[in-house]
Design a protein around this motif. Structure first.
Motif, PDB file in Angstrom:
ATOM      1  N   GLN A 220      27.372 -20.112  11.243  1.00 15.43           N
ATOM      2  CA  GLN A 220      26.582 -19.000  10.780  1.00 15.43           C
ATOM      3  C   GLN A 220      26.273 -19.315   9.266  1.00 15.43           C
ATOM      4  O   GLN A 220      25.050 -18.923   9.202  1.00 15.43           O
ATOM      5  CB  GLN A 220      27.470 -17.753  10.853  1.00 15.43           C
ATOM      6  N   LYS A 221      26.976 -19.808   8.520  1.00 13.46           N
ATOM      7  CA  LYS A 221      26.460 -20.166   7.226  1.00 13.46           C
ATOM      8  C   LYS A 221      25.335 -21.344   7.297  1.00 13.46           C
ATOM      9  O   LYS A 221      24.091 -21.003   6.614  1.00 13.46           O
ATOM     10  CB  LYS A 221      27.403 -20.969   6.266  1.00 13.46           C
ATOM     11  N   GLU A 222      25.403 -22.333   8.272  1.00 12.49           N
ATOM     12  CA  GLU A 222      24.114 -23.187   8.355  1.00 12.49           C
ATOM     13  C   GLU A 222      22.932 -22.450   8.733  1.00 12.49           C
ATOM     14  O   GLU A 222      21.825 -22.895   8.497  1.00 12.49           O
ATOM     15  CB  GLU A 222      24.620 -24.447   9.014  1.00 12.49           C
ATOM     16  N   ILE A 223      23.021 -21.672   9.782  1.00 13.44           N
ATOM     17  CA  ILE A 223      22.102 -20.964  10.372  1.00 13.44           C
ATOM     18  C   ILE A 223      21.384 -20.097   9.378  1.00 13.44           C
ATOM     19  O   ILE A 223      20.036 -20.234   9.276  1.00 13.44           O
ATOM     20  CB  ILE A 223      22.433 -20.086  11.636  1.00 13.44           C
ATOM     21  N   GLN A 224      22.231 -19.427   8.577  1.00 12.05           N
ATOM     22  CA  GLN A 224      21.730 -18.511   7.361  1.00 12.05           C
ATOM     23  C   GLN A 224      20.819 -19.344   6.282  1.00 12.05           C
ATOM     24  O   GLN A 224      19.902 -18.998   6.085  1.00 12.05           O
ATOM     25  CB  GLN A 224      22.713 -17.789   6.688  1.00 12.05           C
ATOM     26  N   THR A 225      21.600 -20.367   5.892  1.00 13.41           N
ATOM     27  CA  THR A 225      20.940 -21.349   5.034  1.00 13.41           C
ATOM     28  C   THR A 225      19.454 -21.886   5.673  1.00 13.41           C
ATOM     29  O   THR A 225      18.449 -21.851   4.875  1.00 13.41           O
ATOM     30  CB  THR A 225      21.665 -22.524   4.765  1.00 13.41           C
ATOM     31  N   TYR A 226      19.416 -22.188   6.857  1.00 15.67           N
ATOM     32  CA  TYR A 226      18.168 -22.597   7.368  1.00 15.67           C
ATOM     33  C   TYR A 226      17.308 -21.702   7.352  1.00 15.67           C
ATOM     34  O   TYR A 226      16.100 -21.663   7.091  1.00 15.67           O
ATOM     35  CB  TYR A 226      18.323 -23.162   8.808  1.00 15.67           C
ATOM     36  N   ILE A 227      17.536 -20.505   7.864  1.00 13.56           N
ATOM     37  CA  ILE A 227      16.614 -19.403   7.968  1.00 13.56           C
ATOM     38  C   ILE A 227      16.056 -18.953   6.478  1.00 13.56           C
ATOM     39  O   ILE A 227      14.863 -18.699   6.398  1.00 13.56           O
ATOM     40  CB  ILE A 227      17.134 -18.289   8.755  1.00 13.56           C
ATOM     41  N   THR A 228      17.022 -18.739   5.727  1.00 11.27           N
ATOM     42  CA  THR A 228      16.584 -18.701   4.327  1.00 11.27           C
ATOM     43  C   THR A 228      15.727 -19.531   3.684  1.00 11.27           C
ATOM     44  O   THR A 228      14.771 -19.215   3.155  1.00 11.27           O
ATOM     45  CB  THR A 228      17.939 -18.576   3.337  1.00 11.27           C
ATOM     46  N   ALA A 229      15.776 -20.729   3.986  1.00 10.73           N
ATOM     47  CA  ALA A 229      14.770 -21.882   3.452  1.00 10.73           C
ATOM     48  C   ALA A 229      13.593 -21.779   4.245  1.00 10.73           C
ATOM     49  O   ALA A 229      12.456 -21.943   3.547  1.00 10.73           O
ATOM     50  CB  ALA A 229      15.445 -23.166   3.562  1.00 10.73           C
ATOM     51  N   LEU A 230      13.697 -21.307   5.361  1.00  7.24           N
ATOM     52  CA  LEU A 230      12.327 -21.376   6.225  1.00  7.24           C
ATOM     53  C   LEU A 230      11.548 -20.209   5.901  1.00  7.24           C
ATOM     54  O   LEU A 230      10.486 -20.177   5.529  1.00  7.24           O
ATOM     55  CB  LEU A 230      12.685 -21.026   7.709  1.00  7.24           C
ATOM     56  N   LEU A 231      12.027 -19.010   5.430  1.00  8.43           N
ATOM     57  CA  LEU A 231      11.553 -17.875   4.962  1.00  8.43           C
ATOM     58  C   LEU A 231      10.766 -17.947   3.492  1.00  8.43           C
ATOM     59  O   LEU A 231      10.013 -17.239   3.314  1.00  8.43           O
ATOM     60  CB  LEU A 231      12.308 -16.557   5.026  1.00  8.43           C
ATOM     61  N   SER A 232      11.460 -18.942   3.022  1.00 13.69           N
ATOM     62  CA  SER A 232      11.006 -19.260   1.462  1.00 13.69           C
ATOM     63  C   SER A 232       9.850 -19.869   1.632  1.00 13.69           C
ATOM     64  O   SER A 232       8.847 -19.831   0.706  1.00 13.69           O
ATOM     65  CB  SER A 232      12.006 -20.064   0.535  1.00 13.69           C
ATOM     66  N   GLN A 233       9.538 -20.874   2.637  1.00  8.62           N
ATOM     67  CA  GLN A 233       8.414 -21.660   2.725  1.00  8.62           C
ATOM     68  C   GLN A 233       7.142 -20.663   3.739  1.00  8.62           C
ATOM     69  O   GLN A 233       6.042 -21.014   3.396  1.00  8.62           O
ATOM     70  CB  GLN A 233       8.728 -22.866   3.604  1.00  8.62           C
ATOM     71  N   GLN A 234       7.793 -19.751   4.502  1.00  5.89           N
ATOM     72  CA  GLN A 234       7.000 -19.204   5.405  1.00  5.89           C
ATOM     73  C   GLN A 234       7.448 -17.665   5.570  1.00  5.89           C
ATOM     74  O   GLN A 234       7.834 -17.105   6.272  1.00  5.89           O
ATOM     75  CB  GLN A 234       7.041 -19.717   6.722  1.00  5.89           C
ATOM     76  N   PRO A 235       7.167 -16.852   4.282  1.00  6.31           N
ATOM     77  CA  PRO A 235       7.710 -15.435   4.192  1.00  6.31           C
ATOM     78  C   PRO A 235       6.941 -14.568   5.604  1.00  6.31           C
ATOM     79  O   PRO A 235       7.609 -13.390   5.930  1.00  6.31           O
ATOM     80  CB  PRO A 235       7.258 -14.964   2.726  1.00  6.31           C
ATOM     81  N   GLU A 236       6.013 -15.079   5.876  1.00  7.40           N
ATOM     82  CA  GLU A 236       5.264 -14.102   6.810  1.00  7.40           C
ATOM     83  C   GLU A 236       5.971 -13.747   8.042  1.00  7.40           C
ATOM     84  O   GLU A 236       5.938 -13.142   9.155  1.00  7.40           O
ATOM     85  CB  GLU A 236       3.730 -14.557   7.384  1.00  7.40           C
TER      86      GLU A 236
END
Length: 282
Positions: A220-236
């Protein structure tokens, strides 16, 4: 022991004399250590012609040599996939497990059917474990676009089942596979990612093995970290990736509080230790 990454950086050799020399070293190896060294040298050469020989090593009673052979097969990559599928040992479950590890490391989609069947149906826990892990490493972009979602649905169905296997090591591998699948499908199929996270929430409440629970927390932590990083690059992407992390983390912390260690001298502590020892002996 050399890593698969180091093997990958080598230039593929094609000299048949080199293969003969390397195979002779394996044939004359008179100790486990010499066998490992000989197989490592063969693997490092990255000779496609040696693939059947590396596969044969998977059936030897020598884990060190098997690890070297797996790393060599992974380094050779796609040319090793068809022979691995064709030469899979249906009688030696140890060799079968090592072969599935190699296929998992390569990630070729041609192994999908084998991995699905092995994860769900093989009698050997080592095979189910390797297959469950391998289902998370499939290179989905190798499949036709229209078949990705249906095949991911098949994979999650099997992994959801395997994540409740009676052997904790198999459940652990299934969690790893589900984590990788959740990350791989985050953009193309966010509903699948949410389904996996919901399943993790339920598993945390059900599973009694602390190692498996810890692996769920990590996933769950790894998935959250990945999604957080993804949204920082693609907030849309925020609307389609909206996930209630607060509720998820609250459940995790609630279960974690239940797993506080017993105080020194508590008889439950010794019962838990005894159970762990018995489990390790199986």
């Amino acid at each position: 022991m050399r890593s698969a990454t180091q093997f990958t950086n080598q230039t593929i050799m094609t000299d048949p004399d080199s293969l003969t020399t390397l195979l002779t070293a394996i044939a004359v190896a008179d100790s486990a250590t010499k066998m490992v060294d000989a197989v490592e040298n063969l693997a490092q050469a990255r000779l496609e012609a040696a693939v059947p020989n590396l596969i044969a090593v998977l059936g030897y009673n020598n884990p060190g040599a098997a690890v070297a052979a797996v790393e060599g097969l992974i380094a050779i990559g796609k040319p090793a996939v068809a022979p691995l599928l064709e030469l899979l040992d249906g009688y030696n479950y140890g060799a079968r497990a090592w072969a599935l590890r190699a296929l998992a490391g390569i990630g070729d989609a041609r192994a999908l059917e084998l991995l699905l069947d092995a994860a769900k149906n093989d009698f050997a826990l080592s095979v189910r474990r390797a297959a469950a892990r391998g289902l998370g490493t499939i290179n989905w972009d190798e499949l036709p676009v229209e078949s990705i979602a249906p095949n991911q649905a098949r994979v999650i169905e099997v992994l959801l089942t395997v994540s409740q296997d009676h052997e904790w090591v198999v459940r652990y591998a299934a969690i790893t596979g589900l984590q990788e699948l959740a990350i791989a499908s985050t953009i193309s199929n966010p509903d699948l990612t949410r389904q996996i996270l919901g399943h993790f929430d339920r598993l945390v409440d059900r599973d009694e093995d602390l190692t498996v629970i810890a692996r769920i927390w990590l996933a769950q932590k790894e998935i959250q970290t990945y999604i957080t990083a993804l949204l920082s690059q693609q907030p849309e992407l925020e609307p389609q990736l909206a996930i209630d992390w607060q509720t998820t983390l609250a459940k995790l912390y609630a279960r974690k509080r239940q797993e506080q260690p017993y105080p020194e001298g508590d008889p439950h502590k010794f019962r838990a230790v005894a159970a762990a020892i018995l489990k390790g002996d199986r």
